[in-house]
Design a protein around this motif. Sequence first.
Motif, PDB file in Angstrom:
ATOM      1  N   VAL A   1       0.846  -1.186   0.000  1.00 21.51           N
ATOM      2  CA  VAL A   1       0.000   0.000   0.000  1.00 21.51           C
ATOM      3  C   VAL A   1       0.890   1.248   0.000  1.00 21.51           C
ATOM      4  O   VAL A   1       1.726   1.417   0.878  1.00 21.51           O
ATOM      5  CB  VAL A   1      -0.914   0.008   1.245  1.00 21.51           C
ATOM      6  CG1 VAL A   1      -1.633   1.333   1.379  1.00 21.51           C
ATOM      7  CG2 VAL A   1      -1.903  -1.140   1.160  1.00 21.51           C
ATOM      8  N   HIS A   2       0.730   2.084  -1.017  1.00 23.93           N
ATOM      9  CA  HIS A   2       1.590   3.256  -1.151  1.00 23.93           C
ATOM     10  C   HIS A   2       0.872   4.576  -0.972  1.00 23.93           C
ATOM     11  O   HIS A   2       1.484   5.605  -0.823  1.00 23.93           O
ATOM     12  CB  HIS A   2       2.224   3.295  -2.548  1.00 23.93           C
ATOM     13  CG  HIS A   2       3.333   2.325  -2.683  1.00 23.93           C
ATOM     14  ND1 HIS A   2       3.227   1.176  -3.407  1.00 23.93           N
ATOM     15  CD2 HIS A   2       4.562   2.315  -2.150  1.00 23.93           C
ATOM     16  CE1 HIS A   2       4.351   0.508  -3.325  1.00 23.93           C
ATOM     17  NE2 HIS A   2       5.172   1.166  -2.571  1.00 23.93           N
ATOM     18  N   ASP A   3      -0.451   4.560  -1.084  1.00 24.24           N
ATOM     19  CA  ASP A   3      -1.182   5.817  -1.006  1.00 24.24           C
ATOM     20  C   ASP A   3      -2.571   5.576  -0.415  1.00 24.24           C
ATOM     21  O   ASP A   3      -2.948   4.445  -0.122  1.00 24.24           O
ATOM     22  CB  ASP A   3      -1.283   6.458  -2.402  1.00 24.24           C
ATOM     23  CG  ASP A   3      -1.741   5.453  -3.440  1.00 24.24           C
ATOM     24  OD1 ASP A   3      -2.481   4.506  -3.066  1.00 24.24           O
ATOM     25  OD2 ASP A   3      -1.375   5.586  -4.614  1.00 24.24           O
ATOM     26  N   LEU A   4      -3.307   6.658  -0.272  1.00 22.68           N
ATOM     27  CA  LEU A   4      -4.635   6.550   0.327  1.00 22.68           C
ATOM     28  C   LEU A   4      -5.558   5.661  -0.505  1.00 22.68           C
ATOM     29  O   LEU A   4      -6.409   4.972   0.041  1.00 22.68           O
ATOM     30  CB  LEU A   4      -5.242   7.947   0.495  1.00 22.68           C
ATOM     31  CG  LEU A   4      -4.744   8.705   1.730  1.00 22.68           C
ATOM     32  CD1 LEU A   4      -5.281  10.125   1.720  1.00 22.68           C
ATOM     33  CD2 LEU A   4      -5.162   7.994   3.011  1.00 22.68           C
ATOM     34  N   ASP A   5      -5.385   5.671  -1.835  1.00 22.21           N
ATOM     35  CA  ASP A   5      -6.229   4.815  -2.666  1.00 22.21           C
ATOM     36  C   ASP A   5      -5.999   3.346  -2.326  1.00 22.21           C
ATOM     37  O   ASP A   5      -6.934   2.553  -2.252  1.00 22.21           O
ATOM     38  CB  ASP A   5      -5.930   5.053  -4.157  1.00 22.21           C
ATOM     39  CG  ASP A   5      -6.451   6.412  -4.625  1.00 22.21           C
ATOM     40  OD1 ASP A   5      -7.276   7.004  -3.889  1.00 22.21           O
ATOM     41  OD2 ASP A   5      -6.026   6.866  -5.698  1.00 22.21           O
ATOM     42  N   GLY A   6      -4.739   3.010  -2.127  1.00 21.81           N
ATOM     43  CA  GLY A   6      -4.399   1.630  -1.767  1.00 21.81           C
ATOM     44  C   GLY A   6      -5.014   1.264  -0.426  1.00 21.81           C
ATOM     45  O   GLY A   6      -5.578   0.178  -0.240  1.00 21.81           O
ATOM     46  N   LEU A   7      -4.929   2.204   0.510  1.00 23.30           N
ATOM     47  CA  LEU A   7      -5.489   1.966   1.837  1.00 23.30           C
ATOM     48  C   LEU A   7      -7.021   1.855   1.753  1.00 23.30           C
ATOM     49  O   LEU A   7      -7.640   1.021   2.423  1.00 23.30           O
ATOM     50  CB  LEU A   7      -5.078   3.117   2.759  1.00 23.30           C
ATOM     51  CG  LEU A   7      -4.980   2.817   4.243  1.00 23.30           C
ATOM     52  CD1 LEU A   7      -4.054   1.640   4.511  1.00 23.30           C
ATOM     53  CD2 LEU A   7      -4.481   4.046   4.989  1.00 23.30           C
TER      54      LEU A   7
END
Lengths: 321, 370
Positions: free
Chosen positions: B345-351
Amino acid sequence: MDPRGFCRQSRLVIVAGKGGVGKTTVSAALARMAARTGLSALVVEVEGKSGLAAAFSAPDLEYDEQVLSPVSDDGMGEVRARTITPDEALVEYLEDHGLRRLSRRLVRTGAVDVVATSTPGIKDILVLGKVKQLERAGAADLIVLDAPAAGHAVRFLMSAQGLLDAVTVGPIRDQAADVLEMLTDPTRCQVVLVTLPEETPVNEVVETAYTLEDKVGLNLGPVVVNGLYPVLDGLDVDPEAAAEALGVSLRPGEAEALRAAAAFRARRQELQAAQVARLAQSLALPQLHLPALFDVEIGLAQVDRLADALAAGVEGLVAVQ
Amino acid sequence: MTASALAELVDERSILVCCGPGGVGKTTTAAALALEGARRGRRSVVVTIDPARRLADALGLASLSDTPSLVEGDWPGELWALMLDTESTFDALVAKYAPGPEQAEAILNNRFYRNISGALSGTQEYMAMEKLHELHDEDRFDLVVVDTPPTRNALDFVDAPRRLTRLLDNRIFRLLMLPTRASIKAVNVAAQAFLRTVARVVGAEVVQDAVRFFQAFEGMEDGFRDRAQRVLRLLSDPGTAFVLVAAPRPDVVAEAEFFADKLGDAEIPVAALVVNRMHPRYGREWSGTAGERARTLAGTPLGPLYENLAELHQLADGEEEHVVDLVARLGPAPAVRVPVLPSDVHDLDGLAAVAAHLSGSSDDEPVAVG
């Protein structure tokens, strides 16, 4: 390098890596690889339950050694295993130093916590001191220490240096000095780091490697990259076209499943290749690659498959020194 | 259906404790649950423990400190994040319970005290619970999600307050602090002899540090003990839910079962199980025949496709087999299976994608297993 030669480079091999990368399985595979070249191996666990005994269908490990796989007529060496926990090591240490009464009292009064808190690393040094005793005594041709998980491994292996800084005199200082001498002597000890071909585990193994090498002066052996999917070629084939050309009929939805599964695998293969390359770039250590096991249970057959893969990787290593 | 039960916890509880073995994605799970809270209109805060750098990155924060930082995003609630700093949390407790600044100073500068957070097992766990208590007491948050340190000893975070008070109550050292009245002099002499022996092993200066620490700490034990009691009570409060996080590997499942048993012994129920990193199963109906086709079609262009499908089936079947007993054992607690993600997970979208799987609102069907 031949596997026997690899196993004889140092009597102690410390297997370290973050939780979940398969340290225990790698420790077992190393021990079996040594055993197959006729050497005896002893695996030491420091964190209690680990699944090592289960892989050999043996009862849970204890402080006393037990045989996991015996010597065989066709030249297999023995694999044994045991645990060394800090409390056990402390009690044994004190008893060896004529302080049996003190050890009982320390445990009974809970003062053992006070002692451990006043001297950080004392428990680690006692465990490593016991390992050093086994190494000096030649308890086996190869001793494999399954180290605590990453963050803890660094603290564990740095305990000797830390204690030398904190404690100026006394038997614990001597113990720490002896342990540090063993850890930093490449003819006696090397560290095998284990990781997975994924982003965070690769980052952590690189960081751990630099810390152990720079701060403790440990000698790093090859890095084991565990859990690699065997690479399948031809995943970009279109299932429908291929089936038609072969005259094979696909059931409804089957082409979609094949395609989706192939896309998943191809993506995974691509990512793992990228991580392996990144690891090679960040860390100038040879890599040993172990395949992902798709089996449900880890038993002796699976450990031996990994031992095969380790041996194949070791054959490809160039002897340095 | 089971996934929405986790959304219910996010909606209704005020504290979620994510616990479980190391290396299973606890930190990401905790952050995703807090994000889900914000998406559902709650003012949520996540306390993480030593996260990889990428979590701060994923949250769009330059760094995480031990005070809550607001994470900007398009949701009706609020999302805050902080990283546990064991030492400063402990320092704050000392300052709070010390009778005066001088005594606090004496403790904070003591070497033995400085060792407590690094060397006494369970201190980090205890401070995580302490932080949780502190945040819960503030009115700024509706939902506190806490990540716990990867620990072999499942109960460190429940045992830790007791362990610390036991250390602080240590008889030997208490005796040394008593005024030297004649009646207790004999005991004191015995204690002194004991300490001399300890000093022979570890050196006199470290024992001296310990003695000075206990002298400075005199009188503060009760405050610490009361506080520890309150923290423990909060853990068994009906507003608190324990979420057990695991992965579908035999060693992890064994550890998770051990965890669940220990929590059961402490009469703390597991409110939900999250199994991360489940491999997808493509075309369940061909589980039986993929292997056979891989053999009969070996050497043709279809061979590798079937071989891959058969291997992924074998993997998914194996994982399900490992997980199914754990799911059954936790009984009424809902189990959520989160698919293995193509990358970290690298960004808020991933989260947010993880959060969607946790809450059951993901429409990413092909990878939903179970």
